[in-house]
Scaffold this active site. Structure first.
Site, short mmCIF file in Angstrom:
data_model
loop_
_atom_site.label_atom_id
_atom_site.label_comp_id
_atom_site.label_asym_id
_atom_site.label_seq_id
_atom_site.Cartn_x
_atom_site.Cartn_y
_atom_site.Cartn_z
CE LYS A 182 -1.91 2.91 2.81
NZ LYS A 182 -1.82 3.89 2.05
CD GLU A 257 12.88 0.67 10.10
OE1 GLU A 257 13.39 1.71 10.78
OE2 GLU A 257 13.28 -0.25 10.34
CB CYS A 291 12.42 8.96 8.72
SG CYS A 291 13.78 8.00 7.78
CD GLU A 388 9.69 13.10 11.83
OE1 GLU A 388 8.66 12.48 12.20
OE2 GLU A 388 10.59 12.31 11.31
P1 NAD Z 1 2.05 8.55 7.93
O1 NAD Z 1 2.07 7.51 9.16
O2 NAD Z 1 0.65 9.14 8.09
O3 NAD Z 1 1.60 7.34 6.66
C1 NAD Z 1 2.40 6.51 6.30
C2 NAD Z 1 1.71 5.54 5.59
O4 NAD Z 1 0.82 4.91 6.59
C3 NAD Z 1 0.97 5.61 4.53
O5 NAD Z 1 1.01 4.93 3.28
C4 NAD Z 1 -0.66 6.06 5.14
O6 NAD Z 1 -1.66 5.85 4.09
C5 NAD Z 1 -0.53 4.90 6.01
N1 NAD Z 1 -1.43 5.06 7.30
C6 NAD Z 1 -2.01 6.30 7.73
N2 NAD Z 1 -2.77 5.74 8.65
C7 NAD Z 1 -2.87 4.47 8.77
C8 NAD Z 1 -3.61 3.80 9.57
N3 NAD Z 1 -4.41 4.04 10.37
N4 NAD Z 1 -3.55 2.23 9.40
C9 NAD Z 1 -2.54 1.85 8.30
N5 NAD Z 1 -1.68 2.63 7.55
C10 NAD Z 1 -1.92 4.02 7.73
O7 NAD Z 1 3.36 8.89 7.66
P2 NAD Z 1 3.62 9.95 6.40
O8 NAD Z 1 3.15 11.33 6.69
O9 NAD Z 1 3.22 9.47 5.26
O10 NAD Z 1 5.19 10.19 6.59
C11 NAD Z 1 6.04 10.82 7.41
C12 NAD Z 1 6.49 9.82 8.76
O11 NAD Z 1 7.14 8.92 8.27
C13 NAD Z 1 7.54 10.89 9.29
O12 NAD Z 1 7.17 10.47 10.71
C14 NAD Z 1 8.81 10.30 9.01
O13 NAD Z 1 9.68 10.24 10.06
C15 NAD Z 1 8.32 8.77 8.93
N6 NAD Z 1 9.41 8.27 7.85
C16 NAD Z 1 10.36 6.95 8.58
C17 NAD Z 1 11.12 6.53 7.91
C18 NAD Z 1 12.04 5.51 8.41
O14 NAD Z 1 12.73 4.70 7.81
N7 NAD Z 1 12.39 5.47 9.75
C19 NAD Z 1 11.52 6.88 6.47
C20 NAD Z 1 10.39 7.68 5.77
C21 NAD Z 1 9.51 8.44 6.82
#
Ligand code: NAD
Length: 486
Positions: A182, A257, A291, A388
């Site tokens: 997804k 992650e 991240c 963040e």
């Molecule tokens: P997010 O958590 O909003 O979304 C990430 C993914 O999860 C998307 O595909 C989203 O549709 C899905 N999602 C959202 N709500 C969900 C739920 N209730 N159940 C299941 N899936 C759900 O994050 P974002 O805004 O897309 O990304 C930013 C965040 O990701 C930041 O906090 C960043 O630090 C983190 N990030 C971490 C890494 C790493 O390797 N540690 C890498 C990239 C981003």
């Protein structure tokens, strides 16, 4: 210029069981170019029913040809996919650049080579996933085999859609798992294209299903699904917690992650040219939407003013503009909502009393552009130093000595990465030992490599990806006892 309404938007369907299908509910959503604010394509919107169909297909594929394929042949499929991505590099880079607002030059230099490297690295693993003979007792032959964990739900964020997608898909497939992927709703296009290329590479139908959709519907359905064996998730800590809770239903395996507020620590004896250059790239690369971004620069008191001055000069010189231009170094923020969040944090920083040295505002014209932003005189406890922001905003914090640096570096809820700059080898190793971080960079910042473990603890995550850690994540050991007693 507005969108040409005479041209219908390009349509994309879900990829389930090797076929392109409309969403069961018939819904679709638009994905937006953040540099122009114009829609790029209409994408079928998966919900629980589509996730169900994808999981069923992945389950069948696990029992089907994929489950019986020689490990070396799985590796060959991954190699072919890597070759196809390479062949279509320009097309994929343009897609990723437009969908996520990433400078095309950065996608070609970083995202695509990393995705290809990941596929080739795990292609090599496919036929090297061994068990062990463990001589437990003389009257038995006792050994282990490593079996695929099963059907994997992979949930990916929008900041590196292709690369992070491959961080999950490549090891899962190498281990013999099947996948329901997804992508983030903001950036679904590259995953759909890779799904097509995977079929062309010879991946049997159903081994990789791609279900774009929203987190609250498609994402949650995947997390809660009783027939998913493992969820690998990259995203925010808040959603990470929901993933863990959802996984409790059938005790599925989980890797998370999550976020970061990584400290990049510059001591007075550092090579300042190199440190400031890397510190600037460490926060402004990918518009700060990384991240492991070095979003806190901790600077020893005696060089504080000089570092702020040099960093500000660098921030002002960054070429912000259209991601399609090869000379652009920094593109827009990925979405209007994310831009609003970043601008909100900038306002918070000003209210908290930090000095806004440069940037801090939305740029004119269409697109979600915010200039590179430097806050000086930031107290360690301020929200802009603790939370963040995930945008082109850096907090420069003063420290006095080694102990103070470590206390501040370790003083957030996160622990993903840290950097340290000094010519004193004892000091940098002490720092590497004492800092709470999944990755420590010494006199450099920001590199990742698929061969090295990646991840953090606390609000940064749960478990590790990359290297052999991912092989462990996507397999389960089985112990076998064979009676040798006569
Ligand atoms: P997010 O958590 O909003 O979304 C990430 C993914 O999860 C998307 O595909 C989203 O549709 C899905 N999602 C959202 N709500 C969900 C739920 N209730 N159940 C299941 N899936 C759900 O994050 P974002 O805004 O897309 O990304 C930013 C965040 O990701 C930041 O906090 C960043 O630090 C983190 N990030 C971490 C890494 C790493 O390797 N540690 C890498 C990239 C981003």
């Amino acid at each position: 210029m507005g969108r040409n309404d005479l041209l219908p938007l390009e349509q994309h369907r879900l990829l389930i069981d090797g076929r392109h299908v409309a969403a069961a509910a018939g819904r679709s959503f638009e994905t937006i170019d953040p540099a122009t604010e114009q829609p790029i394509a209409a994408v079928a919107e998966a919900d629980a029913a589509d996730v169900d169909a994808a999981v069923a297909s992945a389950r069948r594929a696990l029992a089907g040809p994929w489950g019986h394929m020689r490990a070396a042949d799985r590796g060959r499929v991954l190699h072919r996919l890597a070759n196809l991505i390479e062949l279509h590099a320009d097309e994929l880079a343009a897609l990723e650049s437009r969908d996520a607002g990433k400078p095309i030059s950065a996608v070609l230099r970083q995202d695509l080579p990393a995705a290809i490297d990941t596929l080739r690295y795990y292609a090599g693993w496919a036929d090297k996933i061994n068990g062990q003979v463990i001589p437990a007792r003389p009257d038995a032959l006792t050994y282990t085999v490593r079996e695929p964990v099963g059907v994997v739900g992979a949930i990916v964020p929008w900041n590196f859609p292709l690369m992070i997608g491959m961080w999950k898909v490549a090891p899962a497939l190498a281990c013999g798992c099947t996948v329901v992927l997804k992508p983030a709703e903001i950036t679904p296009l590259s995953a759909l294209r890779v799904g097509d290329l995977a079929l062309e590479a010879g991946l049997p139908p159903g081994v990789l299903n791609v279900v774009p959709g929203f987190g609250k519907s498609a994402g949650r359905a995947l997390v809660d699904h009783p027939d998913i064996d493992k969820v690998t998730f990259t995203g925010s800590p808040a959603v990470g917690r929901e993933v863990l809770a959802g996984a409790a239903g059938n005790l599925k395996r989980v890797t998370l992650e999550l976020g970061g507020k990584s400290a990049n620590v510059i001591f007075a004896d550092a090579d300042l040219d190199a440190a400031v250059k890397a510190a600037s790239a460490g926060i402004f690369f990918n518009t700060g939407q990384v991240c492991s971004a070095g979003s806190r620069i901790l600077v020893q008191a005696e060089i504080y003013d000089e570092v702020v001055e040099r960093l500000t000069a660098r921030a002002k010189s960054i070429r912000v503009g259209s991601p399609a231009e090869r000379s652009t170094a920094m593109g827009p923020i990925v979405s209007q909502a994310q831009m609003a969040r970043v601008l909100d944090y900038i306002a918070i920083g000003v209210r908290e009393g930090a000095s806004l040295v440069t940037g801090g505002r939305r740029l004119d014209g269409p697109g979600y552009f915010v200039g590179p932003t430097v806050f000086a005189n930031v107290d360690h406890d301020m929200r802009i130093s603790q939370e963040e922001i995930f945008g082109p905003v850096v907090s420069v914090v003063r420290f006095e000595d080694e102990d103070d640096a470590i206390t501040k570096a370790n003083g957030t809820r996160y622990s993903l990465a840290a950097g340290v700059w000094s010519r004193d080898i004892g000091r940098v190793h002490r720092f590497a030992t004492r800092v709470k971080a999944g990755t420590v960079w010494i006199n450099t910042y920001g590199y990742t490599d698929i061969r090295l473990p990646w991840g953090g603890a606390r609000d940064s995550g749960y478990g590790r990806e990359h290297g052999d850690a991912a092989i462990e994540n996507f397999t389960e050991p089985k112990a076998v006892w064979m009676n040798l007693a006569g």
